[in-house]
Structure formats: C-alpha cells, structure tokens
Design an enzyme around this catalytic site. Structure first.
Site, PDB file in Angstrom:
ATOM      1  N   ASP A 321       6.287  -8.009  -0.683  1.00  0.00           N
ATOM      2  CA  ASP A 321       6.567  -7.087   0.505  1.00  0.00           C
ATOM      3  C   ASP A 321       6.311  -7.519   1.559  1.00  0.00           C
ATOM      4  O   ASP A 321       5.243  -8.393   1.708  1.00  0.00           O
ATOM      5  CB  ASP A 321       6.432  -5.622   0.085  1.00  0.00           C
ATOM      6  CG  ASP A 321       7.381  -4.487   0.552  1.00  0.00           C
ATOM      7  OD1 ASP A 321       7.742  -4.934   1.451  1.00  0.00           O
ATOM      8  OD2 ASP A 321       7.271  -3.471  -0.189  1.00  0.00           O
ATOM      9  N   GLU A 516       8.573   5.268   3.894  1.00  0.00           N
ATOM     10  CA  GLU A 516       7.200   4.821   3.217  1.00  0.00           C
ATOM     11  C   GLU A 516       6.209   5.747   3.437  1.00  0.00           C
ATOM     12  O   GLU A 516       6.108   7.093   3.590  1.00  0.00           O
ATOM     13  CB  GLU A 516       7.072   3.570   3.837  1.00  0.00           C
ATOM     14  CG  GLU A 516       8.264   2.446   3.479  1.00  0.00           C
ATOM     15  CD  GLU A 516       7.806   1.006   3.852  1.00  0.00           C
ATOM     16  OE1 GLU A 516       6.965   0.555   3.480  1.00  0.00           O
ATOM     17  OE2 GLU A 516       8.196   0.684   4.930  1.00  0.00           O
TER      18      GLU A 516
END
Length: 647
Positions: A321, A516
């Site tokens: 990521d 997020e």
C-alpha cells in the site's frame, strides 16, 4: 484466459455452503487451518519459458525498476524509460496535469506517454508499464464518471449479479482512460463502526463478502484480455476490518481461527476467480490469546509467502500500500528489505522511488535480499502483465479507450441506488404522492460531495463542488424532477420557513466525506451522529412536530447511532453513500413504481457506545433488517440512552 472464470471448481470441494444470507448460497471456509488451494489458471509452459528468458536478460537495476510503482505526480514518462519502472499509479486526487476536470483524452494521452516510454528502454525485451488506480465505486478520480454506491450499500442489496455488472461498468470506465489495473475490491469484514473505512466493507457478514468478492473480480477482469477488462486487486490482506477500537492501520487481535474463517473469507473466492494482484494491509496482527505477535502485514513472510503464495497457491503479484513499507519496524519509505523478503513483489513508493531503487539494488549486492527473491518478484510481475495482454496491446487501444461516453453508466447507478438503501421506519408517510408540496431541508440535499463520500474526485472526497462531478444528480434535483420544481422548496437550515405550509418535509442529513484514518471516530469519543454533526439534529428539530410528516434520508459511511433523529422522523431511510445518481432515491420516495428491497449489511447500533455486534453492544436493528411498502412494519419510539462524554 477463460480458465480464470472456470477455475472456481478447484476450491468448491473445500468450501461449505452457508444459506440464509440472501446471496444465493455463499461460500465460507470452516476449517481450522488455511485452505490448501492452487491457482485456477492452468500452468502455461510457453509463457513461463518466455518469462524466464526475459528475467535472465535483465540487469539488477532493470529488475528493481520493474518492482517499483511511482505516483504520476512524481515521475515523468522519460523517467519511466530511464529507470525501467514497472508501474505507475494515480493516488487519490492525482489527475493529468493536476487538473481535476481533465478530459478522457488527457488521461489517455498521459497513459500513452508512459506506455511508449516503457517500450523505448534499452532492455533486451521491453516490458510495458502498468498503471493502477483506486476505482473503488466507479472510476472515482475522473470527472464525468458515474459513481456507484459505496460497498456498505451494495452489501445491503444482497445481489452479487448487480456487483458483477458494476465491476464490468467500472472496468469500461477505467479502460476509457487508458488504465489497466484497479485497486479493488476491498474484502474487509468490518467489525467496528469506528473504523474510517467501514463503508469500503460490503458487510460484517463474511458470507456476503465472499459472494461479492468473486462477483467483483469476475466483473472487473472478465477474461483479462478483452477491451473492457482490467486487472483486479483483492485488498487489504489481511484483517484490516477487525482492528482494535476500529483504528485504521491498527492492530487486529483476532485468534487464528477467526482470522482464517472470517477475515480470510473474501480472499478464497477471489483467488479462485483468478484475481491477479493482492494488496497488503497497513494493519498488524497480534494473536494475543495464543501469544503470537505477527507484526505488520507488510513485513510478515509467514502471511505473505507461507500462507498467501504457498498455502493459498497465489501466483500473481503482491503490491504494497501507499508508503506501507515504512510502518515495518526499522524501515523507511524508501528502504525496507524485510518487506521484499516477506514476499511483496511490487513496492508502492509514490514519491521516493529513486531512493528505493538505489537502496534495494544495494540490498541485493550486499546480501540482504537474495537474487532469487528478486527474480520471483519480477517473474510474478511479468506473469500478470502477460496474462493481461499488455505485451500485445497498447492500453489505449480497444473499443472504450478515449471514449467519454464509456464513463457514464447512469441507469445502472440508479438501479444500484434503488437496491442498496434501507427503509428503517415508515409511519405511513412514504411513498410521497406526485403533486404534493414538499419542503426539503438539510445540508446534504444538494451536495454531491456528501452523497458520494470519500474516494470521489479527491482522496477524501472533500473540496468538491457539484459542478466538479460533470454529471450526477443530487436528491434535491431528483425530487424537483419527480414532484415538479414548483412543488419543491429548499431551505438548507430550515430557518425562516413554515413547515405547516407543506404536505411533507424531506430532511437530507449526513456525514461529510472522509477516507481511511481521517474517518476514524477515535475512542473514547462517542460514535453518535448528532454529537458528530449537531447541525443535522438542529434542522430536524426545526421541522419536526409541526403537524407535517417528516421523511429523513441519512447519508453515512457507517451504521449510525441516530435514535434521536429516527424519533424526530415519521420515515427514516439509511441511504449510506449512494453515489452520483440521486434519481434512484427519488424513485423509492415518490410513487409506488419501485419498492425498498435492501436489508442492513451491518447491525444498526442502539447506543452511542455500541460499535459492533459482539457482547456488550446494543443493537437497534439487526443485520438483515429492512422494511418495504409490500411488507411494512411499525416502529414505535426508540429508547434514547444518554450520550456520554466518553465511551
């Protein structure tokens, strides 16, 4: 590549059917250990020989270049050529020329520039670059693209076939911009609504996640080589939906069996469907009951190599990521031999990619990383590119490339909205009859930003105006179209207007966008909608109890404690984050042509401190709850436990 679609038989004997989820008999693994699987794609000896030949002819610098993924804001096409870069991505809020309104032709021009640069290196065999993007509910970074409901709403639809069609439409959108790789689907099983990514989870029910994972992979990838096919990504491996207190990028404390059976549930069908890439989770795993701290996923050879590659038979590529390697102890954004040794094949280093290449070359030469590990990583990268047909085609070719009309899938988006919003209460006020005079209130009524949520044009979904979307319809505009403009009056805050002059009030309330960790509701803060968004409570109080029925529509990325708001409403709709097509909501609210069919994909909380579905949580509406016109239910006054200052 049709074997990718037919390979599910390899896993079926190992899975048990789980009925009662409304998804057609979804597949769950009930074993105490990871299932022993193998790739659904039959070995291709000629392809493997071709790959081996390419790898043998590459220098170390060329190999590390292939393992590097840089953000388009930080790399030019010529740098792709000079450094043999394997992949680029556009992170949230990155557009060609940093123009939010970039046209499809701007996207394809940049894609073509990167591709041509990758095919102009001095390598013995030139390897095409692959571009990845976060198209998590449609091609969210691109102005004019239809944006579908976020996953939390799609989970409420209980319709894998719909999800597959959304995957096909998203793939066409992505191919229209010259991009070949999508970082979706998210396969998290969300267990704590404090988590800022709850809306990216289809459900707290692993059976729903399992059924949808297979459907979305099929939808995105097709047979992999068609004009409307893209490479899909199963993410985020593993356990991101179960972190302690819902802290994004935090620690999952699940027991091993729970991790295997619940958090792994979406991955087995995705692998069986032939998903070509897997993205690693920022989170860590600490099986405290067993005394086993597995650490950060980005540094876990046990999970990435021993489990995913060996036990589960995954032969595609593992990608990190965004700067995820820096969270491994002892690592930085541009240097992490442990992550490479753990099994990550492509490293997402958006900005510091040059230093990463230099550091990793040194790691190999000084013995910290074995050449065999590098060769394995490059082999996997080449395998995915070959399977996707990238060596044979420019990604800007095909029926959809450069076609702005490929971005639009409005009827499908509208259908998806109708199927994904849940009716929690209706005291006879819905449906609204045509010709009625309606007062619309609430800041979300005319906001495509609130309606679409995060990962919409920008990373957080913020700093957007309605005009930025180049299309889409707010609920206010949809109600004006359905009821007649003269019959709809809008007052954002409900001040200086008399509700008594209308036949009904529609209050459109909701969260503002987030993505997020920015969306986390961190403990001990109570997770109550009115506490987090007091203006919504204020506007409802201004219009409720005035002798006119009130219909509330709530936009939220999580199940919201909202008993006070529900009690102030005669009808209450949990719309989650429906995307750009507000007409789908109006279809349900006005007339009887369409009925509500969605059922909650997460339990709905009954107190501000209830954050999940386990012991100690108060559930107001169970997972699977949902009313309709055909089967109405009466909802009396709900309890309103006090909202404490801290939970």
């Amino acid at each position: 590549m049709k074997a990718l679609r037919s390979g599910l038989w390899l896993i079926l004997p190992l899975l048990a059917s789980c009925a009662g989820t409304g998804t057609g008999g979804d597949l769950l693994w009930h074993g105490q250990d990871w299932p022993a699987l193998r790739s659904p794609t039959a070995p291709d000896a000629a392809m493997e020989a071709r790959i081996a030949g390419i790898v043998r002819g590459m220098t170390l610098e060329q190999k590390i270049g292939q393992m590097t993924q840089a953000d388009i804001r930080s790399i030019t096409p010529d740098e792709v050529r000079r450094h043999y870069i394997g992949s680029v991505l556009n992170g949230g809020g990155a557009w060609p020329g940093m123009k939010k309104d970039a046209a499809v032709t701007d996207w394809t021009a940049l894609s073509d520039a990167y591709y041509r640069a990758s095919m102009a290196t001095d390598m013995a065999v030139r390897v095409p670059v692959i571009w990845g993007t976060d198209a998590v509910h449609g091609h969210g970074n691109v102005a004019g693209a239809t944006l579908f409901p976020h996953n939390i709403g799609l989970g409420a639809a209980r319709d894998p076939a719909l999800v597959e069609r959304i995957g096909r439409a998203t793939a066409r959108q992505v191919r229209a911009t010259g991009i070949s790789w999508v970082f979706a689907p998210t396969l998290a099983v969300g267990e704590n609504r404090r988590w800022g990514r709850t809306y990216e989870s289809y459900s707290s029910d692993p059976a729903i996640v399992a059924a949808y994972s297979r459907a979305m992979v099929h939808g995105l990838q097709g047979d992999l080589t068609g004009d409307g096919d893209v490479v899909a990504t199963a993410k985020h491996f593993l356990g991101d939906g179960g972190t302690f207190d819902g802290i994004d990028q935090g620690e999952n404390r699940a027991a091993r069996t729970h991790m295997i059976q619940v958090h792994g549930a979406g991955y087995y069908p995705a692998l069986a469907a032939g998903v070509q890439t897997v993205m690693v989770s920022y989170s860590s795993w600490n099986d405290s009951a067993a005394g086993q701290d597995h650490g950060k996923m980005h540094g876990s050879r046990e999970l990435l190599t021993d489990v995913l590659k060996d036990r589960l038979g995954f032969d595609g590529l593992i990608v990190s990521d965004w700067n995820g390697i820096q969270q491994v102890p002892g690592c930085t954004k541009d240097h992490c031999p442990q992550a490479v040794n753990a099994g990550i094949d492509m490293i997402m280093v958006p900005d510091d990619w040059k230093a990463f290449i230099t550091n990793t070359v040194a790691d190999v030469r000084e013995g910290r990383i074995a050449m065999a590990r590098i060769d394995d990583a490059v082999t996997r990268i080449l395998r995915v590119k070959l399977r996707a047909g990238l060596f044979e085609r420019n990604p800007n070719g095909g029926a959809f490339a450069g076609k702005a009309d490929a971005l639009a899938a409005r009827e499908l988006g509208r259908e998806a909205v109708r199927k994904s919003v849940v009716l929690l209460k209706n005291q006879g006020v819905l449906p609204l009859a045509a010709g009625k005079r309606v007062l619309v209130v609430g800041a979300s009524a005319d906001s495509l930003s609130n309606q679409t949520g995060g990962w919409s044009l920008t990373w957080q979904g913020t700093e957007n105006r309605n005009a930025d979307f180049k299309g889409g319809t707010t609920l206010l505009a949809a109600l004006r179209d359905a009821l007649g403009t003269a019959n709809v009056t809008f007052s954002q805050d409900g001040k200086d207007v008399d509700p008594g002059k209308f036949d009904a009030v529609v209050a459109v309330i909701g969260e503002t966008p987030y993505a997020e960790y920015n969306g986390d509701v961190r403990a001990p803060r109570p997770a109550a909608h009115s506490a987090l968004h007091p203006d919504d409570l204020a506007v409802l109080r201004r219009v409720s109890g005035k002798g006119v029925p009130v219909v509330s529509v709530l936009y939220s990325g999580r199940p919201a404690y909202a008993n006070d708001l529900i009690n102030l409403s005669d009808a209450f709709v949990a719309a989650f984050l429906p995307g750009t097509e507000g007409e789908g909501l109006a279809d349900l609210l006005v007339g009887r042509r369409h009925d509500f069919s969605a059922r909650l994909s997460f339990a709905w909380p009954g107190s501000a401190c209830s954050t999940g579905e386990g012991p100690g949580n108060v559930v107001q509406f169970a997972r699977g709850y949902g009313l309709s016109y055909a089967k109405p239910g009466r909802t009396g006054a709900l309890p309103e436990p006090a909202v404490p200052a801290a939970c």
